[in-house]
Scaffold this active site. Sequence first.
Site, mmCIF file in Angstrom:
data_model
loop_
_atom_site.group_PDB
_atom_site.id
_atom_site.type_symbol
_atom_site.label_atom_id
_atom_site.label_comp_id
_atom_site.label_asym_id
_atom_site.label_seq_id
_atom_site.Cartn_x
_atom_site.Cartn_y
_atom_site.Cartn_z
ATOM 1 N N LYS A 283 -24.643 44.978 -55.154
ATOM 2 C CA LYS A 283 -25.600 44.458 -54.170
ATOM 3 C C LYS A 283 -26.210 45.621 -53.396
ATOM 4 O O LYS A 283 -27.409 45.624 -53.093
ATOM 5 C CB LYS A 283 -24.885 43.489 -53.223
ATOM 6 C CG LYS A 283 -25.820 42.773 -52.247
ATOM 7 C CD LYS A 283 -25.919 43.463 -50.912
ATOM 8 C CE LYS A 283 -26.767 42.680 -49.936
ATOM 9 N NZ LYS A 283 -26.985 43.398 -48.665
ATOM 10 N N ASP A 299 -41.176 41.617 -60.072
ATOM 11 C CA ASP A 299 -40.336 40.418 -59.965
ATOM 12 C C ASP A 299 -38.884 40.813 -59.691
ATOM 13 O O ASP A 299 -38.124 41.101 -60.613
ATOM 14 C CB ASP A 299 -40.436 39.619 -61.266
ATOM 15 C CG ASP A 299 -39.751 38.265 -61.185
ATOM 16 O OD1 ASP A 299 -38.978 38.038 -60.230
ATOM 17 O OD2 ASP A 299 -39.976 37.431 -62.080
#
Length: 443
Positions: A283, A299
């Site tokens: 993360k 994206d």
Amino acid sequence: MQEKVISGFSKLDKKAKINWLSSHFLDGDPAVEEQLASFWHQDAALQQVLDGFSENTLSNFPLPFGIAPNFKINGQMYAVPMVIEESSVVAAACSAAKFWLPLSGFHTEVIDTVKLGQLHFRWGGSQERWEALFPELEKMLRLETTHLTANMEKRGGGIKDIKWLRKPEIGADYFQLLVSFQTCDSMGANFINSILEQFGASLKQWAATANGLNQEERQLEVIMAILSNYTPECVVKAWVECEMADMEKTLRTGDDVRHFCHKFETAVNIAYHDPYRAVTHNKGIFNGIDAVVLATANDFRAIEACGHAYAARDGQYRSLSRCTIDGDHFRFELEIPLALGTVVGLTKLHPLAKLSLQILGQPSANELMQVIAAPGLAQNFGALRSLVTTGIQAGHMKMHLQNILIHFGATPAQMEEARAYFEHHTVSFTAVREFLAQYNAVQ
């Protein structure tokens, strides 16, 4: 309940949409329209462009657009645009970029740029029969998509490979075409999907009209045709390395450099073997990557989904970065799939995305892969350096002090006093609340 259901919402104008939302879900609050309108762009033409990006747009949701300077990547200096709401991410990337600047900076290499798509279908014939027919079918499929591939092929892209797969666990009559593409500077979703849908139409026509097929072999049903966001062969590598002794002048933590390096290596190894740690570790990498992906209007959802799948490609979820120490040599590297585009789509329509690419020197898709990988590694390095030295909260919460003060409605004078006070005190919601209470008591 029933009055909250609406048909034709998308056909309403913006004011009517807001009025319906307010009356049915916000108790008719008259301030709602004013609040949403306050975030509309003052340039009506630009707002119309922004409205067109999505469906049922009521307003804009601003995020900070920042810059991480001092990134040396393959010997070239970059100021990297980052769109993210978490100040500590940009700060960590900036700090790591500055750390590695005198140590030759970041090195990157594109390993490959292959993208994938799938045609899923049912067919009544046998595997052996399909295997015999496939060479001619492949020629037919390539020929019947030349009108779609011609322009891409002029730029060096196009269809690279077509494989067929059987997966009886899905269905006894299930077949798949797994198709490899090169899409040059385009992300290529529309290009890939158009070709796959044409493949499906061609196969259906073939099954219905070709000579020499029996009744079972004429049974062909296309289930779906769609690109895959898992692109394990569209991969870039980024790394930093130095002799440990050279790191001493930039470490500035008071730790012995050798002890720091080995502790850092252990922290990365923990993330490699322990999925509970690996998820948080990765993360952190995506903190840096997503911010640049957003700034360039690519994206980020596809990038994240692919990256996490890649992290689990051997059956266990692992860290995307690695650390090795060979004698006195320290190396920290990241390998990650990044399917990106720099032409068409929002990269050309969104004014700040266009500016981001301009700031980066109008990179090709390959160059952008390398630029984006570097902040991912930088943010990971910055987070791990904090974790194995001062701890994450010391710097993290200080970066959030401004948000906490805004949460409590602090005045500019209170903010100035608080920043001075918390230079030498631990930041927390409770500590800030108590500070403001004491400040107000003596005023």
